[in-house]
Design a protein around this motif. Structure first.
Motif, PDB file in Angstrom:
ATOM      1  N   SER A 166      21.095  47.459  -3.997  1.00 30.62           N
ATOM      2  CA  SER A 166      20.149  46.740  -2.892  1.00 30.62           C
ATOM      3  C   SER A 166      20.532  46.663  -1.532  1.00 30.62           C
ATOM      4  N   VAL A 167      21.870  46.251  -1.284  1.00 36.82           N
ATOM      5  CA  VAL A 167      22.555  46.278   0.052  1.00 36.82           C
ATOM      6  C   VAL A 167      22.553  47.603   0.518  1.00 36.82           C
ATOM      7  N   ILE A 168      22.895  48.548  -0.414  1.00 34.50           N
ATOM      8  CA  ILE A 168      23.191  50.060   0.232  1.00 34.50           C
ATOM      9  C   ILE A 168      21.849  50.577   0.825  1.00 34.50           C
ATOM     10  N   VAL A 169      20.815  50.320  -0.194  1.00 31.93           N
ATOM     11  CA  VAL A 169      19.387  50.868   0.236  1.00 31.93           C
ATOM     12  C   VAL A 169      19.146  50.208   1.617  1.00 31.93           C
ATOM     13  N   ILE A 170      19.212  49.115   1.922  1.00 34.81           N
ATOM     14  CA  ILE A 170      18.859  48.533   3.220  1.00 34.81           C
ATOM     15  C   ILE A 170      19.940  49.404   4.359  1.00 34.81           C
ATOM     16  N   TYR A 171      21.244  49.481   3.888  1.00 39.52           N
ATOM     17  CA  TYR A 171      21.891  50.152   4.920  1.00 39.52           C
ATOM     18  C   TYR A 171      21.500  51.418   5.089  1.00 39.52           C
TER      19      TYR A 171
END
Length: 325
Positions: A166-171
């Motif tokens: 989830s964090v990587i998608v935002i990144y």
């Protein structure tokens, strides 16, 4: 991405696979699937062995057929078949599904690099390179390491890896926004820009910039929206001469031209009546030097005597590779 990042992604995907009840309820299937996601996350890069032949073959084929549509279908079948023999009793369908996801994810994330892949082969041989993530991104790698350490110390793997992705998608979304902002800044700096190539670096806000206008090559750097132009070269078409026709038939120069979207050329006369034809990729300027080149030495009969393509960081090393007996 680099091999290390693909490795931690494969391990992380194995943790996420525990969200699948069929995988989680069978120790044999769990072991098989985690092994499969690790192998599947590396398999498309088997073409790295082509470096053992020469750089021309590697440049022409790396991230080509091994990252193509048929390969994405065949790799999971092959890996599943082998692991089904080693882990007898594992659920074959779910083993194949998670292996497929590992292979697909490898090819998918490579699209976001500046190098790109030929992921649509055989439909198209066009290189797909979105250029928003560096080949090694310390943030993506670091986040994976943190997540895997949390898993190793007892954190629930499904929750941990889900949070990681989830964090990587935002990144990734942030990187796209930043890239778009940099492109706007480049257009403001070079209003007549026709082709803009941005190559991300390991530094979050810093990008390599290579631009073509109708008449000029521009090379520089971007830090956020601040654009610095270091070099300008007039755009000159490749000469229509026997010397250049002969040089471009050489496998090293042909591989370079097939791969590089923005380059300039030089020709010079050397001692003993040799001519040097050099093609210089403008995307990778580093400390006042352009290290990715293709060079051919030709005699007066336009025969290629020696040639090379690849990364060269000093003229001395290049001369050693082009020694003529």
């Amino acid at each position: 991405m680099d091999s290390g990042t693909h490795l931690v992604m494969g391990i992380a995907l194995g943790g996420l696979a525990l969200a699948d009840p069929v995988v989680a309820d069978s120790s044999m299937t769990t072991a098989a699937v985690i092994t499969a996601t690790i192998i599947g996350s590396q398999a498309p890069d088997i073409d790295t062995v082509l470096k053992l032949r020469n750089n021309a073959v590697y440049i022409r084929n790396h991230r080509g057929i091994t990252h193509s549509i048929p390969a994405v279908i065949l790799w999971p079948i092959l890996i599943t078949g082998v692991l089904a023999l080693l882990f007898q009793g594992a659920n074959i369908l779910h083993l194949w599904l998670w292996t497929f996801l590992a292979v697909f994810l490898h090819v998918f994330v490579d699209i976001f690099n500046a190098y790109g892949t030929q992921a649509f082969r055989p439909i198209s041989k066009k290189w797909i390179a979105l250029g928003v993530i560096n080949t090694f991104d310390p943030i993506i790698f670091g986040l994976h390491v943190i997540a895997l350490m949390l898993w190793a110390f007892g954190s629930d793997p499904v929750w941990t890896i889900t949070s990681l992705y989830s964090v990587i998608v935002i990144y990734y979304l942030i990187r796209f926004i930043l890239q778009r902002s940099v492109k706007h800044a480049v257009k403001n700096t070079i209003p007549d820009a026709e082709k803009i190539i941005l190559s991300p670096t390991m530094r979050f806000f810093q990008w390599r910039v290579a631009v073509n206008s109708s008449s000029t090559h521009y090379v520089g750097r971007a830090y956020g929206r601040s654009i610095t132009i270091y070099d300008k070269f007039p755009i000159e078409p490749l000469p229509d001469t026997p010397l250049f026709h002969a040089a471009l038939e050489d496998s090293n120069l042909a591989a370079f031209v097939s791969f590089s979207p923005l380059y300039r050329w030089e020709v010079s006369e050397l001692e003993d009546n040799y001519h040097e034809v050099r093609l210089i990729d403008l995307r990778y300027r580093s400390e006042n030097h352009y290290p990715f080149v293709a060079v051919a030495l030709l005699n007066d009969n336009n025969d290629v005597i020696q040639s090379y393509t690849g990364w060269i960081f000093s003229e001395d090393k290049l001369r050693k590779k082009l020694i003529v007996d």
